[in-house]
Design a protein around this motif. Structure first.
Motif, PDB file in Angstrom:
ATOM      1  N   ILE A  24      41.148 -15.436 -38.439  1.00 56.71           N
ATOM      2  CA  ILE A  24      39.804 -14.859 -38.504  1.00 56.71           C
ATOM      3  C   ILE A  24      39.342 -14.436 -37.109  1.00 56.71           C
ATOM      4  CG2 ILE A  24      37.377 -15.321 -39.021  1.00 56.71           C
ATOM      5  CD1 ILE A  24      39.047 -15.122 -41.524  1.00 56.71           C
ATOM      6  N   ASP A  25      38.941 -13.187 -36.985  1.00 54.35           N
ATOM      7  CA  ASP A  25      38.278 -12.681 -35.782  1.00 54.35           C
ATOM      8  C   ASP A  25      36.851 -12.306 -36.162  1.00 54.35           C
ATOM      9  OD1 ASP A  25      40.486 -12.873 -34.037  1.00 54.35           O
ATOM     10  OD2 ASP A  25      41.269 -10.947 -34.723  1.00 54.35           O
ATOM     11  N   LEU A  26      35.891 -12.869 -35.439  1.00 54.62           N
ATOM     12  CA  LEU A  26      34.491 -12.669 -35.830  1.00 54.62           C
ATOM     13  C   LEU A  26      33.587 -12.889 -34.629  1.00 54.62           C
ATOM     14  CD1 LEU A  26      32.314 -12.356 -38.107  1.00 54.62           C
ATOM     15  CD2 LEU A  26      32.471 -14.844 -38.392  1.00 54.62           C
ATOM     16  N   GLU A  27      32.585 -12.029 -34.482  1.00 51.91           N
ATOM     17  CA  GLU A  27      31.544 -12.212 -33.474  1.00 51.91           C
ATOM     18  C   GLU A  27      30.185 -12.145 -34.149  1.00 51.91           C
ATOM     19  OE1 GLU A  27      31.729 -10.008 -29.837  1.00 51.91           O
ATOM     20  OE2 GLU A  27      33.929  -9.959 -29.813  1.00 51.91           O
ATOM     21  N   ILE A  28      29.312 -13.064 -33.778  1.00 55.66           N
ATOM     22  CA  ILE A  28      27.945 -13.105 -34.305  1.00 55.66           C
ATOM     23  C   ILE A  28      26.993 -13.120 -33.129  1.00 55.66           C
ATOM     24  CG2 ILE A  28      26.305 -14.363 -35.747  1.00 55.66           C
ATOM     25  CD1 ILE A  28      28.703 -15.635 -37.172  1.00 55.66           C
ATOM     26  N   GLU A  29      26.134 -12.121 -33.063  1.00 56.75           N
ATOM     27  CA  GLU A  29      25.205 -11.992 -31.952  1.00 56.75           C
ATOM     28  C   GLU A  29      23.936 -12.810 -32.206  1.00 56.75           C
ATOM     29  OE1 GLU A  29      25.833 -10.507 -29.149  1.00 56.75           O
ATOM     30  OE2 GLU A  29      27.805  -9.829 -29.838  1.00 56.75           O
ATOM     31  N   PRO A  30      23.230 -13.208 -31.139  1.00 57.48           N
ATOM     32  CA  PRO A  30      21.968 -13.933 -31.308  1.00 57.48           C
ATOM     33  C   PRO A  30      20.984 -13.122 -32.162  1.00 57.48           C
ATOM     34  CG  PRO A  30      22.682 -14.023 -29.018  1.00 57.48           C
ATOM     35  CD  PRO A  30      23.597 -13.055 -29.709  1.00 57.48           C
ATOM     36  N   GLY A  31      20.344 -13.782 -33.101  1.00 55.75           N
ATOM     37  CA  GLY A  31      19.345 -13.133 -33.941  1.00 55.75           C
ATOM     38  C   GLY A  31      19.903 -12.410 -35.147  1.00 55.75           C
ATOM     39  N   GLU A  32      21.218 -12.433 -35.348  1.00 54.98           N
ATOM     40  CA  GLU A  32      21.809 -11.766 -36.510  1.00 54.98           C
ATOM     41  C   GLU A  32      21.510 -12.516 -37.799  1.00 54.98           C
ATOM     42  OE1 GLU A  32      25.404  -9.286 -37.066  1.00 54.98           O
ATOM     43  OE2 GLU A  32      26.129 -10.409 -35.327  1.00 54.98           O
ATOM     44  N   TYR A  33      21.592 -11.791 -38.906  1.00 54.07           N
ATOM     45  CA  TYR A  33      21.486 -12.364 -40.246  1.00 54.07           C
ATOM     46  C   TYR A  33      22.742 -11.941 -40.984  1.00 54.07           C
ATOM     47  CZ  TYR A  33      19.352 -13.416 -44.848  1.00 54.07           C
ATOM     48  OH  TYR A  33      19.060 -13.905 -46.098  1.00 54.07           O
ATOM     49  N   LEU A  34      23.661 -12.884 -41.169  1.00 57.61           N
ATOM     50  CA  LEU A  34      24.970 -12.612 -41.748  1.00 57.61           C
ATOM     51  C   LEU A  34      25.130 -13.366 -43.059  1.00 57.61           C
ATOM     52  CD1 LEU A  34      27.950 -11.529 -41.475  1.00 57.61           C
ATOM     53  CD2 LEU A  34      28.460 -13.663 -40.269  1.00 57.61           C
ATOM     54  N   ALA A  35      25.519 -12.661 -44.102  1.00 58.05           N
ATOM     55  CA  ALA A  35      25.841 -13.279 -45.383  1.00 58.05           C
ATOM     56  C   ALA A  35      27.354 -13.312 -45.555  1.00 58.05           C
ATOM     57  CB  ALA A  35      25.198 -12.502 -46.526  1.00 58.05           C
ATOM     58  N   ILE A  36      27.878 -14.457 -45.971  1.00 54.86           N
ATOM     59  CA  ILE A  36      29.303 -14.610 -46.236  1.00 54.86           C
ATOM     60  C   ILE A  36      29.489 -14.727 -47.743  1.00 54.86           C
ATOM     61  CG2 ILE A  36      31.371 -15.983 -45.802  1.00 54.86           C
ATOM     62  CD1 ILE A  36      30.067 -17.010 -43.258  1.00 54.86           C
ATOM     63  N   THR A  37      30.285 -13.830 -48.311  1.00 55.44           N
ATOM     64  CA  THR A  37      30.485 -13.799 -49.757  1.00 55.44           C
ATOM     65  C   THR A  37      31.970 -13.863 -50.091  1.00 55.44           C
ATOM     66  OG1 THR A  37      30.640 -11.380 -49.932  1.00 55.44           O
ATOM     67  CG2 THR A  37      28.426 -12.337 -49.938  1.00 55.44           C
ATOM     68  N   GLY A  38      32.239 -13.963 -51.385  1.00 55.31           N
ATOM     69  CA  GLY A  38      33.611 -13.999 -51.847  1.00 55.31           C
ATOM     70  C   GLY A  38      33.755 -14.989 -52.979  1.00 55.31           C
ATOM     71  N   PRO A  39      34.871 -14.957 -53.700  1.00 54.12           N
ATOM     72  CA  PRO A  39      35.074 -15.859 -54.845  1.00 54.12           C
ATOM     73  C   PRO A  39      35.230 -17.305 -54.399  1.00 54.12           C
ATOM     74  CG  PRO A  39      37.086 -14.645 -54.369  1.00 54.12           C
ATOM     75  CD  PRO A  39      36.024 -14.051 -53.498  1.00 54.12           C
ATOM     76  N   VAL A 197      26.085 -18.606 -46.708  1.00 51.64           N
ATOM     77  CA  VAL A 197      27.097 -18.447 -47.751  1.00 51.64           C
ATOM     78  C   VAL A 197      26.378 -18.288 -49.082  1.00 51.64           C
ATOM     79  CG1 VAL A 197      28.809 -19.712 -49.103  1.00 51.64           C
ATOM     80  CG2 VAL A 197      28.993 -19.658 -46.620  1.00 51.64           C
ATOM     81  N   THR A 198      26.756 -17.287 -49.846  1.00 50.35           N
ATOM     82  CA  THR A 198      26.100 -17.067 -51.130  1.00 50.35           C
ATOM     83  C   THR A 198      27.043 -16.390 -52.122  1.00 50.35           C
ATOM     84  OG1 THR A 198      24.189 -16.060 -52.246  1.00 50.35           O
ATOM     85  CG2 THR A 198      25.127 -14.853 -50.391  1.00 50.35           C
ATOM     86  N   HIS A 199      26.844 -16.696 -53.401  1.00 50.57           N
ATOM     87  CA  HIS A 199      27.543 -15.992 -54.472  1.00 50.57           C
ATOM     88  C   HIS A 199      26.696 -14.862 -55.032  1.00 50.57           C
ATOM     89  CE1 HIS A 199      30.372 -19.510 -54.936  1.00 50.57           C
ATOM     90  NE2 HIS A 199      31.193 -18.503 -55.161  1.00 50.57           N
ATOM     91  N   SER A 200      25.437 -14.795 -54.610  1.00 55.06           N
ATOM     92  CA  SER A 200      24.501 -13.829 -55.178  1.00 55.06           C
ATOM     93  C   SER A 200      24.564 -12.486 -54.445  1.00 55.06           C
ATOM     94  CB  SER A 200      23.071 -14.380 -55.111  1.00 55.06           C
ATOM     95  OG  SER A 200      22.133 -13.367 -55.403  1.00 55.06           O
ATOM     96  N   PRO A 201      24.981 -11.422 -55.105  1.00 55.65           N
ATOM     97  CA  PRO A 201      24.974 -10.100 -54.460  1.00 55.65           C
ATOM     98  C   PRO A 201      23.573  -9.677 -54.027  1.00 55.65           C
ATOM     99  CG  PRO A 201      26.318 -10.050 -56.453  1.00 55.65           C
ATOM    100  CD  PRO A 201      25.585 -11.357 -56.462  1.00 55.65           C
ATOM    101  N   ALA A 202      22.556 -10.038 -54.815  1.00 59.07           N
ATOM    102  CA  ALA A 202      21.187  -9.661 -54.475  1.00 59.07           C
ATOM    103  C   ALA A 202      20.732 -10.355 -53.200  1.00 59.07           C
ATOM    104  CB  ALA A 202      20.249 -10.005 -55.630  1.00 59.07           C
ATOM    105  N   HIS A 203      21.080 -11.625 -53.055  1.00 56.05           N
ATOM    106  CA  HIS A 203      20.694 -12.351 -51.849  1.00 56.05           C
ATOM    107  C   HIS A 203      21.511 -11.886 -50.643  1.00 56.05           C
ATOM    108  CE1 HIS A 203      18.994 -15.891 -54.426  1.00 56.05           C
ATOM    109  NE2 HIS A 203      18.196 -14.836 -54.396  1.00 56.05           N
ATOM    110  N   ALA A 204      22.787 -11.610 -50.856  1.00 52.70           N
ATOM    111  CA  ALA A 204      23.624 -11.109 -49.757  1.00 52.70           C
ATOM    112  C   ALA A 204      23.107  -9.775 -49.246  1.00 52.70           C
ATOM    113  CB  ALA A 204      25.068 -10.974 -50.221  1.00 52.70           C
ATOM    114  N   ALA A 205      22.558  -8.964 -50.150  1.00 46.36           N
ATOM    115  CA  ALA A 205      22.061  -7.638 -49.775  1.00 46.36           C
ATOM    116  C   ALA A 205      20.853  -7.711 -48.857  1.00 46.36           C
ATOM    117  CB  ALA A 205      21.709  -6.840 -51.027  1.00 46.36           C
ATOM    118  N   GLN A 206      20.203  -8.872 -48.781  1.00 43.09           N
ATOM    119  CA  GLN A 206      19.039  -9.023 -47.913  1.00 43.09           C
ATOM    120  C   GLN A 206      19.439  -9.250 -46.454  1.00 43.09           C
ATOM    121  OE1 GLN A 206      16.055 -11.750 -49.440  1.00 43.09           O
ATOM    122  NE2 GLN A 206      16.688 -11.357 -51.550  1.00 43.09           N
TER     123      GLN A 206
END
Length: 225
Positions: A24-39, A197-206
């Protein structure tokens, strides 16, 4: 703020080794809002545990505020984590023998916050989440939505820069779930880095950015349209 380089996580049971995360290569900047999805079983919660310094990677580098913390001892990780990372879990993880105020105050128990300031912070967190009138109640006396509010108050009472939420609406009905999402959006707008982390597409879209995992690998890393 957070940088993962070639992070992998393996689990071994006898002669069988399974891969939870793969390079896994990943960068998260200060103040970001990141949703992690998947089965289910794709590595979402494992990735969140690594980001929160709860679960060490099997290999790779994890840079947290300029420090490569991969391989650090648990005591060093505890010191780094304390007051800087807040956690919200699907199962709430409240202690039923303690009151609402005492559950929230646990997050400050092992820090160097003076007693008077500790009480002030707990009062502020309860007021913000609209649960001040429940301060003396036990978790079993609360609805699911109220328990999640207590869990959020506990997560933010130390004023962490990073907030990690693992399926924060998973045990809630839609109305209470939407309210929790509103609270999380507000916290992010105020500058808190939020990874959910969420399974909800609607919540991830936010979220401003969505990471989709499959079989322990990043399948999609996309900004919101």
């Amino acid at each position: 703020m957070l940088k993962l380089r070639n992070i992998s996580k393996f689990h071994r049971s006898g002669d069988i080794e399974t891969t939870a995360l793969h390079q896994i290569d990943l960068e998260i900047e200060p103040g970001e809002y990141l949703a992690i999805t998947g089965p289910s079983g794709c590595g979402k919660s494992t990735l969140l545990g690594i980001l929160g310094l709860l679960d060490p990677p099997s290999c790779g580098e994890y840079w947290f505020d300029g420090h490569n913390v991969a391989g650090w001892s648990e005591s060093r990780l505890n010191l780094l984590r304390r007051g800087r990372i807040g956690f919200i879990f699907q199962s709430f993880n409240l202690i039923d023998d303690l009151s609402v105020a005492e559950n929230i105050g646990l997050a400050l128990e092992y820090g160097d916050v003076p007693v008077r300031e500790r009480k002030q912070r707990v009062d502020e967190a309860m007021h913000r989440l609209g649960i001040s009138h429940r301060a003396g109640h036990r978790p079993s006396q609360l609805s699911g939505g109220q328990q999640q509010r207590v869990a959020i108050a506990r997560a933010i009472v130390s004023r962490p820069a990073l907030l990690l939420a693992d399926e924060p609406t998973g045990n809630l009905d839609s109305a209470h779930g939407d309210e929790v999402m509103r609270i999380l959006r507000d916290l992010n707008r105020e500058g808190t880095t939020l990874v959910m982390v969420t399974h909800s597409p609607a919540h991830a879209a936010q979220a401003a950015r969505t990471l989709r995992l499959l079989d322990g690998k990043i399948l999609v890393d996309a900004l919101a349209v």
